[in-house]
Design a protein around this motif. Sequence first.
Motif, PDB file in Angstrom:
ATOM      1  N   GLY A 181      71.831  33.167  35.503  1.00 21.89           N
ATOM      2  CA  GLY A 181      70.736  32.436  34.854  1.00 21.89           C
ATOM      3  C   GLY A 181      69.363  33.010  35.099  1.00 21.89           C
ATOM      4  O   GLY A 181      68.358  32.470  34.620  1.00 21.89           O
ATOM      5  N   ASN A 182      69.288  34.121  35.833  1.00 19.86           N
ATOM      6  CA  ASN A 182      68.002  34.746  36.134  1.00 19.86           C
ATOM      7  C   ASN A 182      67.863  36.011  35.282  1.00 19.86           C
ATOM      8  O   ASN A 182      68.294  37.100  35.679  1.00 19.86           O
ATOM      9  N   TRP A 183      67.265  35.871  34.118  1.00 16.18           N
ATOM     10  CA  TRP A 183      67.209  36.996  33.203  1.00 16.18           C
ATOM     11  C   TRP A 183      65.870  37.037  32.460  1.00 16.18           C
ATOM     12  O   TRP A 183      65.158  36.046  32.372  1.00 16.18           O
ATOM     13  N   GLU A 184      65.572  38.224  31.942  1.00 18.85           N
ATOM     14  CA  GLU A 184      64.408  38.436  31.105  1.00 18.85           C
ATOM     15  C   GLU A 184      64.638  39.673  30.261  1.00 18.85           C
ATOM     16  O   GLU A 184      65.434  40.540  30.634  1.00 18.85           O
ATOM     17  N   ILE A 185      63.981  39.743  29.126  1.00 14.37           N
ATOM     18  CA  ILE A 185      64.046  40.936  28.279  1.00 14.37           C
ATOM     19  C   ILE A 185      62.643  41.250  27.758  1.00 14.37           C
ATOM     20  O   ILE A 185      61.739  40.414  27.824  1.00 14.37           O
ATOM     21  N   GLY A 186      62.485  42.450  27.244  1.00 12.96           N
ATOM     22  CA  GLY A 186      61.235  42.834  26.600  1.00 12.96           C
ATOM     23  C   GLY A 186      61.494  43.270  25.170  1.00 12.96           C
ATOM     24  O   GLY A 186      62.596  43.721  24.834  1.00 12.96           O
ATOM     25  N   VAL A 187      60.470  43.155  24.325  1.00 13.78           N
ATOM     26  CA  VAL A 187      60.546  43.698  22.966  1.00 13.78           C
ATOM     27  C   VAL A 187      59.395  44.662  22.704  1.00 13.78           C
ATOM     28  O   VAL A 187      59.246  45.195  21.609  1.00 13.78           O
ATOM     29  N   THR A 188      58.556  44.868  23.740  1.00 14.80           N
ATOM     30  CA  THR A 188      57.492  45.866  23.709  1.00 14.80           C
ATOM     31  C   THR A 188      57.657  46.750  24.940  1.00 14.80           C
ATOM     32  O   THR A 188      58.671  46.667  25.636  1.00 14.80           O
ATOM     33  N   ALA A 189      56.658  47.559  25.263  1.00 14.78           N
ATOM     34  CA  ALA A 189      56.823  48.565  26.310  1.00 14.78           C
ATOM     35  C   ALA A 189      56.885  47.989  27.719  1.00 14.78           C
ATOM     36  O   ALA A 189      57.651  48.454  28.554  1.00 14.78           O
ATOM     37  N   ASP A 190      56.069  46.961  28.004  1.00 14.29           N
ATOM     38  CA  ASP A 190      55.903  46.531  29.391  1.00 14.29           C
ATOM     39  C   ASP A 190      56.147  45.040  29.600  1.00 14.29           C
ATOM     40  O   ASP A 190      56.992  44.644  30.393  1.00 14.29           O
ATOM     41  N   LYS A 191      55.419  44.202  28.901  1.00 16.20           N
ATOM     42  CA  LYS A 191      55.517  42.757  29.127  1.00 16.20           C
ATOM     43  C   LYS A 191      56.899  42.217  28.799  1.00 16.20           C
ATOM     44  O   LYS A 191      57.605  42.729  27.932  1.00 16.20           O
ATOM     45  N   ARG A 192      57.262  41.148  29.510  1.00 16.68           N
ATOM     46  CA  ARG A 192      58.515  40.464  29.251  1.00 16.68           C
ATOM     47  C   ARG A 192      58.258  39.294  28.289  1.00 16.68           C
ATOM     48  O   ARG A 192      57.193  38.677  28.292  1.00 16.68           O
ATOM     49  N   VAL A 193      59.240  39.004  27.471  1.00 16.73           N
ATOM     50  CA  VAL A 193      59.126  37.880  26.545  1.00 16.73           C
ATOM     51  C   VAL A 193      59.113  36.575  27.346  1.00 16.73           C
ATOM     52  O   VAL A 193      59.964  36.375  28.216  1.00 16.73           O
ATOM     53  N   PRO A 194      58.167  35.672  27.085  1.00 20.86           N
ATOM     54  CA  PRO A 194      58.136  34.396  27.816  1.00 20.86           C
ATOM     55  C   PRO A 194      59.451  33.627  27.659  1.00 20.86           C
ATOM     56  O   PRO A 194      59.991  33.542  26.557  1.00 20.86           O
ATOM     57  N   ARG A 195      59.958  33.082  28.749  1.00 22.24           N
ATOM     58  CA  ARG A 195      61.220  32.351  28.682  1.00 22.24           C
ATOM     59  C   ARG A 195      61.113  31.122  27.794  1.00 22.24           C
ATOM     60  O   ARG A 195      62.114  30.686  27.207  1.00 22.24           O
ATOM     61  N   GLU A 196      59.905  30.561  27.665  1.00 24.04           N
ATOM     62  CA  GLU A 196      59.760  29.378  26.815  1.00 24.04           C
ATOM     63  C   GLU A 196      59.933  29.713  25.334  1.00 24.04           C
ATOM     64  O   GLU A 196      60.009  28.804  24.499  1.00 24.04           O
ATOM     65  N   TRP A 197      59.996  31.000  25.001  1.00 25.83           N
ATOM     66  CA  TRP A 197      60.271  31.384  23.614  1.00 25.83           C
ATOM     67  C   TRP A 197      61.759  31.221  23.277  1.00 25.83           C
ATOM     68  O   TRP A 197      62.144  31.297  22.119  1.00 25.83           O
ATOM     69  N   PHE A 198      62.584  31.012  24.293  1.00 24.97           N
ATOM     70  CA  PHE A 198      64.023  30.882  24.114  1.00 24.97           C
ATOM     71  C   PHE A 198      64.461  29.430  24.314  1.00 24.97           C
ATOM     72  O   PHE A 198      63.774  28.647  24.983  1.00 24.97           O
ATOM     73  N   PRO A 199      65.625  29.071  23.769  1.00 27.15           N
ATOM     74  CA  PRO A 199      66.212  27.769  24.113  1.00 27.15           C
ATOM     75  C   PRO A 199      66.490  27.695  25.612  1.00 27.15           C
ATOM     76  O   PRO A 199      66.600  28.727  26.284  1.00 27.15           O
ATOM     77  N   ARG A 200      66.588  26.495  26.145  1.00 28.22           N
ATOM     78  CA  ARG A 200      66.879  26.348  27.577  1.00 28.22           C
ATOM     79  C   ARG A 200      68.165  27.052  27.958  1.00 28.22           C
ATOM     80  O   ARG A 200      68.269  27.637  29.036  1.00 28.22           O
ATOM     81  N   SER A 201      69.153  26.978  27.104  1.00 25.62           N
ATOM     82  CA  SER A 201      70.432  27.633  27.367  1.00 25.62           C
ATOM     83  C   SER A 201      70.806  28.511  26.176  1.00 25.62           C
ATOM     84  O   SER A 201      70.595  28.140  25.020  1.00 25.62           O
ATOM     85  N   LEU A 202      71.361  29.673  26.476  1.00 30.67           N
ATOM     86  CA  LEU A 202      71.841  30.558  25.426  1.00 30.67           C
ATOM     87  C   LEU A 202      73.341  30.421  25.201  1.00 30.67           C
ATOM     88  O   LEU A 202      73.905  31.109  24.346  1.00 30.67           O
ATOM     89  N   LYS A 203      73.992  29.522  25.936  1.00 35.15           N
ATOM     90  CA  LYS A 203      75.437  29.352  25.823  1.00 35.15           C
ATOM     91  C   LYS A 203      75.826  29.058  24.376  1.00 35.15           C
ATOM     92  O   LYS A 203      75.374  28.088  23.766  1.00 35.15           O
TER      93      LYS A 203
END
Length: 256
Positions: free
Chosen positions: A37-59
């Motif tokens: 449950g501890n994850w992050e991704i990027g869609v640009t070079a450096d910054k990570r996408v804010p977790r609040e941009w995602f649903p609480r669960s990806l299941k």
Amino acid sequence: MVKATEHNSQAWDQKVKEGSPYTRAVSSETIQHAKSGNWEIGVTADKRVPREWFPRSLKGKKILCLASGGGQQGPVLAAAGAEVTVVDISKEQLKKDEAVAERDELVLTTMVGEMADLSMFPDGSFDMIIHPVSNVFVEDVRPVWKEASRVLKDQGILISGFMNPVLFLFDDEKEQQGILDVKYSIPYSSLEQEGAQEGQTLEFGHTLEDQIQGQTDAGFVLTGFYEDDFGGGRTVDQYMKTMIATKAVKLSIQEW
């Protein structure tokens, strides 16, 4: 000139062989964290996408990683519980995702395809689309937004990274010397310059109107925005950020 898609497919295969940063798969440690449950991704070079941009669960969420090969975003999201499909024009990039999936016992699907043609998918196939900086490699970005909208469900989320077109204004050789000399205009096209060398990508600097209004014209409402540096020692990064990320939500006609 070879069609841009075919040229860029071969160029990205070459970048994999050269070990470009955008072709380096995530580690097993990153995948194990994602499974916890501890994850992050990027869609640009450096910054990570804010977790609040995602649903609480990806299941169980069906996520399309669009033009996103390289063993980076897709495996992390699969480890977090999503049903992931990765589409890319580069077979070698997709092999990176497949290798991570085999290494860390993940389930994901890879498909060779163009970001502007998702005809292999029915309407409303996905809950989310993750689209890291890549539409710089297509001549016309608006079909990308239209196809993304079509294959998303109503209220589906599109998270995209793309270039601020100002990056394409300057003479490359002079910028490497620290000099910003305006040489080109926007929209920018590699096809209008000298032929691209083998292993180099053909790139296109789209207007912000096509990048942002293009999303709204395709049925999206923007609900998130941030900027990021390009990285790699670009002179222009000293003065402004040249990458953009957006979160957009697809709305049905009734919701408009």
